[in-house]
Design an enzyme around this catalytic site. Structure first.
Site, PDB file in Angstrom:
ATOM      1  NE  ARG A 152      21.312  65.159  33.722  1.00  0.00           N
ATOM      2  CZ  ARG A 152      20.504  66.054  34.286  1.00  0.00           C
ATOM      3  NH1 ARG A 152      20.824  67.324  34.276  1.00  0.00           N
ATOM      4  NH2 ARG A 152      19.382  65.680  34.872  1.00  0.00           N
ATOM      5  N   GLY A 251      33.033  76.843  31.324  1.00  0.00           N
ATOM      6  CA  GLY A 251      33.854  76.157  32.324  1.00  0.00           C
ATOM      7  C   GLY A 251      35.253  75.930  31.793  1.00  0.00           C
ATOM      8  CB  CYS A 258      29.479  60.240  28.272  1.00  0.00           C
ATOM      9  SG  CYS A 258      29.062  59.069  29.553  1.00  0.00           S
ATOM     10  CE  LYS A 319      27.934  64.982  36.068  1.00  0.00           C
ATOM     11  NZ  LYS A 319      26.708  64.846  35.288  1.00  0.00           N
TER      12      LYS A 319
HETATM   13  C1  UGA Z   1      26.429  63.004  29.639  1.00  0.00           C
HETATM   14  C2  UGA Z   1      25.031  63.380  29.133  1.00  0.00           C
HETATM   15  O1  UGA Z   1      24.622  64.626  29.709  1.00  0.00           O
HETATM   16  C3  UGA Z   1      24.019  62.299  29.479  1.00  0.00           C
HETATM   17  O2  UGA Z   1      22.739  62.623  28.914  1.00  0.00           O
HETATM   18  C4  UGA Z   1      24.502  60.978  28.902  1.00  0.00           C
HETATM   19  O3  UGA Z   1      23.613  59.912  29.209  1.00  0.00           O
HETATM   20  C5  UGA Z   1      25.868  60.647  29.491  1.00  0.00           C
HETATM   21  O4  UGA Z   1      26.779  61.703  29.142  1.00  0.00           O
HETATM   22  C6  UGA Z   1      26.304  59.341  28.895  1.00  0.00           C
HETATM   23  O5  UGA Z   1      26.542  59.293  27.677  1.00  0.00           O
HETATM   24  O6  UGA Z   1      26.279  58.320  29.593  1.00  0.00           O
HETATM   25  P1  UGA Z   1      27.670  63.129  32.019  1.00  0.00           P
HETATM   26  O7  UGA Z   1      28.885  62.602  31.335  1.00  0.00           O
HETATM   27  O8  UGA Z   1      27.281  62.545  33.321  1.00  0.00           O
HETATM   28  O9  UGA Z   1      26.373  62.984  31.071  1.00  0.00           O
HETATM   29  O10 UGA Z   1      27.959  64.662  32.239  1.00  0.00           O
HETATM   30  P2  UGA Z   1      27.240  66.029  31.894  1.00  0.00           P
HETATM   31  O11 UGA Z   1      26.382  66.460  33.001  1.00  0.00           O
HETATM   32  O12 UGA Z   1      26.649  65.977  30.547  1.00  0.00           O
HETATM   33  O13 UGA Z   1      28.528  66.987  31.857  1.00  0.00           O
HETATM   34  C7  UGA Z   1      29.540  66.807  30.850  1.00  0.00           C
HETATM   35  C8  UGA Z   1      30.587  67.877  30.954  1.00  0.00           C
HETATM   36  O14 UGA Z   1      30.053  69.140  30.562  1.00  0.00           O
HETATM   37  C9  UGA Z   1      31.144  68.076  32.365  1.00  0.00           C
HETATM   38  O15 UGA Z   1      32.541  68.267  32.287  1.00  0.00           O
HETATM   39  C10 UGA Z   1      30.429  69.326  32.849  1.00  0.00           C
HETATM   40  O16 UGA Z   1      31.121  70.035  33.831  1.00  0.00           O
HETATM   41  C11 UGA Z   1      30.321  70.115  31.551  1.00  0.00           C
HETATM   42  N1  UGA Z   1      29.242  71.128  31.557  1.00  0.00           N
HETATM   43  C12 UGA Z   1      27.936  70.745  31.605  1.00  0.00           C
HETATM   44  C13 UGA Z   1      29.575  72.468  31.485  1.00  0.00           C
HETATM   45  O17 UGA Z   1      30.769  72.846  31.420  1.00  0.00           O
HETATM   46  N2  UGA Z   1      28.575  73.388  31.471  1.00  0.00           N
HETATM   47  C14 UGA Z   1      27.258  73.046  31.525  1.00  0.00           C
HETATM   48  O18 UGA Z   1      26.373  73.961  31.481  1.00  0.00           O
HETATM   49  C15 UGA Z   1      26.928  71.689  31.602  1.00  0.00           C
END
Ligand code: UGA
Length: 433
Positions: A152, A251, A258, A319
């Site tokens: 992440r 959210g 990703c 995020k």
């Molecule tokens: C995501 C995956 O979580 C990783 O495991 C993966 O390796 C990565 O993509 C990738 O393919 O390289 P990332 O894009 O860094 O990671 O972001 P996340 O932390 O997954 O968040 C994604 C979105 O979901 C963000 O907009 C975040 O704000 C949102 N989110 C996340 C929520 O709205 N609520 C939550 O409880 C969690």
């Protein structure tokens, strides 16, 4: 395993994290990029990406002589035992992943790879890419391995060094085992399988997370309509170990580099084998609907019409903990607000510079000055500590819309402002004694 000689092609957040972390595990790593200036900066220990712990690891790797940065892969790979492909695979026309960078690197180094060297895909690539690379290479002596990353942004180093699992797949079982062994010191469970399965694990995982988020955002909407509280509902769900507590926060929609591209890519992959992945398509559509509901909520907060409304935006990154704006839900909400005639001022602690359709400022209070509504779009911790009494003096209107359910509503209400979250009942102001 003794230290392996590794080359990492691409120094984005995946490549740089992979290179620096593999060096910290004792391997000898050369990172390759096409960008001369970036290679010079990295060689001097300067890391541009906001990723906790990464600059320290790069510095340590350079000092220990286990990490180096070069331009051009042909020389670097000549005595490599494993080459990781960490180049971008953006969304191409029609939603499928664009593999041009993967193919270009394969073409660049293909004829100079030493026999037996494993060519390993780390970037998220469509199912069947390992086979495509093998065909492109035209060499039987180079095993192609899929080893997807699950990093992440914002916690990439911690995720790399403390993984839930290592997934490795190849049609050459010995090569897959060799790659899994690179991570032995991390003591994580490993899933060693064929290439197509490993490639699919990555999409299946990311798309599951996206579906979970769209589901939670839908439940949050139901909460609003039924008078329930999403915080209590998700807490009640999260204690169920089959569901788990993470990825249950509603959210303004999910975004980043990703999830959006991987969901679209998996829909295309499914189409290519004549499977209509309706469940996933619905999750993508729901993400657009969530953005529109957030815009409607903001419009409602300023009396219905956005034309000429002054809106202060707190947060732009997709995020907290990152300065990445790619597919940021904050920006997509902002672009609809701007299209509907709102005047936008925005602040994000990690983002500066010019962004079309808004004025970006470097102080959160400046965002609230003269605003009809203030909208929290990214869950930066510092927004919790704003002085809401001061904010209420600066604002023209009184609406605070918290799309991340980040703030404690009481100080906001106590300051005479109104507060709305997502999926939460509006709390009543505290009665002063
Ligand atoms: C995501 C995956 O979580 C990783 O495991 C993966 O390796 C990565 O993509 C990738 O393919 O390289 P990332 O894009 O860094 O990671 O972001 P996340 O932390 O997954 O968040 C994604 C979105 O979901 C963000 O907009 C975040 O704000 C949102 N989110 C996340 C929520 O709205 N609520 C939550 O409880 C969690």
């Amino acid at each position: 395993m003794s230290a392996a000689r590794i080359v990492v092609m691409g120094t984005g957040y995946v490549g740089l994290t992979t290179g620096a972390c593999l060096a910290s595990l004792g391997h000898q790593v050369t990172c390759v990029d096409v960008d001369h200036a970036k290679v010079a900066r990295l060689s001097a220990g300067r890391v541009d990406i906001l990723e906790p712990g990464l600059a320290e690891l790069v510095g340590r790797g350079l000092t220990a002589g286990r990490l180096s940065f070069v331009v051009g892969g042909r020389d670097a790979v000549r005595d490599a035992q494993g080459v990781f492909l960490c180049v971008p695979t953006p969304m191409g026309a029609g939603g499928a992943a664009d593999l041009r960078a993967v193919e270009a690197v394969t073409n660049e180094i293909g004829d100079v790879l030493p026999a037996g060297c494993a060519l390993i895909t780390k970037s998220t690539v469509p199912v069947g890419t390992a086979r495509r690379i093998r065909d492109l290479l035209g060499r039987d002596d180079i095993p192609v391995v899929s080893n997807p990353e699950f990093l992440r942004e914002g916690t990439a180093v911690a995720d790399f060094l403390g993984p839930d699992r290592i997934v490795v797949g190849s049609d050459d079982a010995a090569a897959a085992e060799w790659v899994a062994e690179l991570y032995r010191d991390l003591a994580a469970p490993s899933v060693v399988t064929d290439a197509a399965s490993a490639e699919l694990v990555k999409y299946a995982a990311n798309c599951f997370l996206a579906m979970k988020l769209s589901y939670v955002n839908s439940i949050a909407e139901l909460c609003e309509r039924l008078g329930a509280d999403i915080e209590a509902v998700t807490e009640g769900m999260g204690h169920d170990r089959r569901i788990g507590r993470s990825f249950l926060k509603p959210g303004p929609g999910w975004g980043g580099s990703c999830l959006p591209k991987d969901t679209h890519a998996l829909v295309r992959i499914a189409e290519s084998v004549r499977f209509d992945f309706g469940l996933l398509t619905a999750a993508i559509d729901e993400n657009v609907a969530q953005r529109d509901r957030i815009v409607a909520k903001i419009a409602g907060a300023v009396g219905g019409a956005l034309e000429g409304a002054r809106i202060g935006l707190l947060g732009l990154a997709f995020k907290a903990g990152t300065n990445d704006l790619r597919d940021s839900p904050a920006l997509s909400v902002a672009s609809v607000l701007a299209a509907l005639g709102a005047e936008l001022t925005a602040y994000d602690p990690a983002v500066g510079g010019e962004i079309p359709g808004m004025t970006v400022v470097d102080d959160p209070y400046q965002v609230t000055k003269g605003a009809d509504a203030v909208v929290v779009l990214t869950e930066w911790d510092e927004f919790r500590r704003l002085d809401w009494t001061y904010v209420s003096e600066l604002m023209e209107g009184d609406a605070v819309v918290d799309t991340r359910n980040l703030l404690d509503p009481h100080p906001v209400l106590d300051a005479g402002l109104s507060w709305q979250g997502v999926g939460r009942p509006r709390p009543r102001a505290r009665v002063s004694a």
